[in-house]
Write an enzyme that holds these catalytic residues in place. Structure first.
Site, PDB file in Angstrom:
ATOM      1  N   TYR A  33      49.263  31.861  17.524  1.00 27.40           N
ATOM      2  CA  TYR A  33      49.048  33.282  17.758  1.00 27.40           C
ATOM      3  C   TYR A  33      50.392  33.994  17.624  1.00 27.40           C
ATOM      4  CZ  TYR A  33      45.854  37.003  18.873  1.00 27.40           C
ATOM      5  OH  TYR A  33      45.041  38.111  18.771  1.00 27.40           O
ATOM      6  N   LEU A  34      50.960  33.808  16.444  1.00 29.35           N
ATOM      7  CA  LEU A  34      52.365  34.145  16.224  1.00 29.35           C
ATOM      8  C   LEU A  34      52.594  35.652  16.108  1.00 29.35           C
ATOM      9  CD1 LEU A  34      53.234  31.345  13.625  1.00 29.35           C
ATOM     10  CD2 LEU A  34      53.323  31.249  16.130  1.00 29.35           C
ATOM     11  N   HIS A  35      53.749  36.070  16.581  1.00 30.77           N
ATOM     12  CA  HIS A  35      54.165  37.470  16.489  1.00 30.77           C
ATOM     13  C   HIS A  35      55.607  37.483  15.986  1.00 30.77           C
ATOM     14  CE1 HIS A  35      56.272  36.453  20.140  1.00 30.77           C
ATOM     15  NE2 HIS A  35      55.133  36.181  20.761  1.00 30.77           N
ATOM     16  N   GLY A  37      58.377  37.644  17.446  1.00 31.64           N
ATOM     17  CA  GLY A  37      59.325  36.781  18.173  1.00 31.64           C
ATOM     18  C   GLY A  37      59.353  35.393  17.543  1.00 31.64           C
ATOM     19  N   HIS A  38      58.171  34.847  17.287  1.00 36.52           N
ATOM     20  CA  HIS A  38      58.110  33.548  16.618  1.00 36.52           C
ATOM     21  C   HIS A  38      58.743  33.645  15.225  1.00 36.52           C
ATOM     22  CE1 HIS A  38      54.438  33.358  19.321  1.00 36.52           C
ATOM     23  NE2 HIS A  38      54.996  32.208  19.632  1.00 36.52           N
ATOM     24  N   GLN A  62      50.670  21.203  29.559  1.00 37.82           N
ATOM     25  CA  GLN A  62      51.466  22.215  30.262  1.00 37.82           C
ATOM     26  C   GLN A  62      50.617  23.308  30.907  1.00 37.82           C
ATOM     27  OE1 GLN A  62      53.492  23.136  26.472  1.00 37.82           O
ATOM     28  NE2 GLN A  62      53.480  25.259  27.137  1.00 37.82           N
ATOM     29  N   GLY A 148      62.983  30.390  21.953  1.00 43.45           N
ATOM     30  CA  GLY A 148      63.245  31.787  22.284  1.00 43.45           C
ATOM     31  C   GLY A 148      63.862  31.941  23.667  1.00 43.45           C
TER      32      GLY A 148
HETATM   33  P1  AMP Z   1      54.914  29.961  22.522  1.00 45.96           P
HETATM   34  O1  AMP Z   1      54.085  30.000  21.281  1.00 45.96           O
HETATM   35  O2  AMP Z   1      54.612  31.058  23.490  1.00 45.96           O
HETATM   36  O3  AMP Z   1      54.967  28.587  23.141  1.00 45.96           O
HETATM   37  O4  AMP Z   1      56.391  30.262  22.049  1.00 45.96           O
HETATM   38  C1  AMP Z   1      56.998  29.461  21.051  1.00 45.96           C
HETATM   39  C2  AMP Z   1      58.454  29.814  20.982  1.00 45.96           C
HETATM   40  O5  AMP Z   1      58.612  31.185  20.644  1.00 45.96           O
HETATM   41  C3  AMP Z   1      59.184  29.597  22.322  1.00 45.96           C
HETATM   42  O6  AMP Z   1      60.461  29.036  22.063  1.00 45.96           O
HETATM   43  C4  AMP Z   1      59.273  31.004  22.847  1.00 45.96           C
HETATM   44  O7  AMP Z   1      60.374  31.196  23.728  1.00 45.96           O
HETATM   45  C5  AMP Z   1      59.480  31.785  21.571  1.00 45.96           C
HETATM   46  N1  AMP Z   1      59.130  33.187  21.789  1.00 45.96           N
HETATM   47  C6  AMP Z   1      57.980  33.672  22.313  1.00 45.96           C
HETATM   48  N2  AMP Z   1      58.040  35.017  22.427  1.00 45.96           N
HETATM   49  C7  AMP Z   1      59.269  35.386  21.980  1.00 45.96           C
HETATM   50  C8  AMP Z   1      59.953  36.634  21.862  1.00 45.96           C
HETATM   51  N3  AMP Z   1      59.392  37.788  22.223  1.00 45.96           N
HETATM   52  N4  AMP Z   1      61.201  36.630  21.351  1.00 45.96           N
HETATM   53  C9  AMP Z   1      61.803  35.460  21.000  1.00 45.96           C
HETATM   54  N5  AMP Z   1      61.213  34.255  21.090  1.00 45.96           N
HETATM   55  C10 AMP Z   1      59.966  34.215  21.578  1.00 45.96           C
END
Ligand code: AMP
Length: 293
Positions: A33-35, A37-38, A62, A148
């Protein structure tokens, strides 16, 4: 176009071949569900590595039984487009049976660091993260892995586990990507109702207020925490969990504030718990000049 692989064997064969050609492997683990930030993590990996691997795996270990595992948002087609646009080469999409073919007897725990903040309200969360990250590192064998700063405690935990276990990977932290109003991007923001979305930047405002207090000369951590709390408490839809200022490397309390510190906040807003954080470098007192009274 990125190549999608769903088995450990296929991924290893592909990456063994790349490494045999002296290619460097960069790795971005995600839950999909990438945005943007990813995407910023993927772009950072693209800039520094020959082969960029992105994993999408919603890791059941987790999530606690009462959390949102089954409801976690998913959209593989869109994710693949985001990964292509950001420059990913290989997308690793194992299913749960591929990652955990048998009940898991071996887990990784990082003591101390994981007991506070997110670990206090989610006691099994970081063991799940540390176990899947260790496993993914063993599968991918990256030279560099990108995490992140959004999940700041997680970044510190992963750095610590890589150091403690002498894993041959450099853990790279990437700054938080934000919406124009300051809200840190998160896959879970999709859970916010319209009225909750309007007040969601309160977390960022609390951090900015804490940071401003430090810039104005405040060095007492209780006072800075109270400043952040007041901003959170003023918003009735927000239920604060913690507002803390800690040493950026150890997450230990530091008083008076000096050096690299991190302001951390977490709060529930309707369905999701939101996290945010901000780094501040606090100058030490200048040494007295000889002859100063
Ligand atoms: P997740 O899919 O939520 O497990 O996140 C995967 C990676 O993306 C993790 O290292 C998060 O810290 C990073 N991440 C999520 N949201 C952001 C953001 N807004 N800015 C930078 N990195 C992010």
């Amino acid at each position: 176009m990125s190549r999608r692989l769903a088995t450990i064997a296929e991924l290893r064969a592909r990456l063994d071949a790349a490494r045999a050609d002296a290619a460097t492997v960069g790795f971005v683990p995600t839950m999909g569900y990438l945005h943007d930030g990813h995407a910023s993590l993927i772009r950072a990996a693209r800039a520094e590595c020959d082969v960029v691997v992105v994993s999408i795996f919603v890791n059941p270990l987790q999530f606690a039984p009462d959390e949102d595992l089954a409801a976690y948002p998913r959209d593989l087609e869109r994710d693949l487009a985001v990964i292509d646009a950001a420059g990913g080469d290989i997308v690793f999409t194992p299913d749960v049976a591929e990652m955990y073919p048998a009940p898991v007897a071996t887990t990784v725990t990082v003591a101390g660091l994981t007991e506070r903040f997110e670990g206090a309200s989610r006691p099994t969360h970081f063991a799940g993260v540390a176990t899947v990250v260790t496993k993914l590192f063993a599968i991918v064998g990256p030279g560099r892995a990108y995490f992140g700063e959004k999940d700041y405690q997680q970044l510190v935990v992963v750095r610590r586990l890589a150091a403690d276990l002498s894993l041959p990977v450099e853990v790279v932290g990437v700054p938080i990507a934000r919406e124009p109003d300051g809200l840190a991007m998160s896959s879970r923001n999709v859970y916010l109702t319209d009225s909750e979305r309007v007040v969601a930047p309160t977390l960022h405002r609390a951090l900015v207020a804490g940071s401003a207090a430090i810039s104005a000369g405040e060095r007492d951590s209780d006072t800075v925490e109270a400043v952040m709390r007041r901003v959170l408490d003023a918003e009735p839809l927000v239920t604060p969990d913690y507002a803390a200022v800690v040493d950026a490397g150890t997450l230990e309390r530091i008083d008076p504030l000096v050096g690299d510190v991190r302001l951390l906040v977490a709060a529930r807003l309707g369905r999701p718990r939101l996290l945010d954080n901000l780094g501040v470098t606090v100058p030490g007192d200048l040494p007295a000049e000889p002859g100063d009274a």
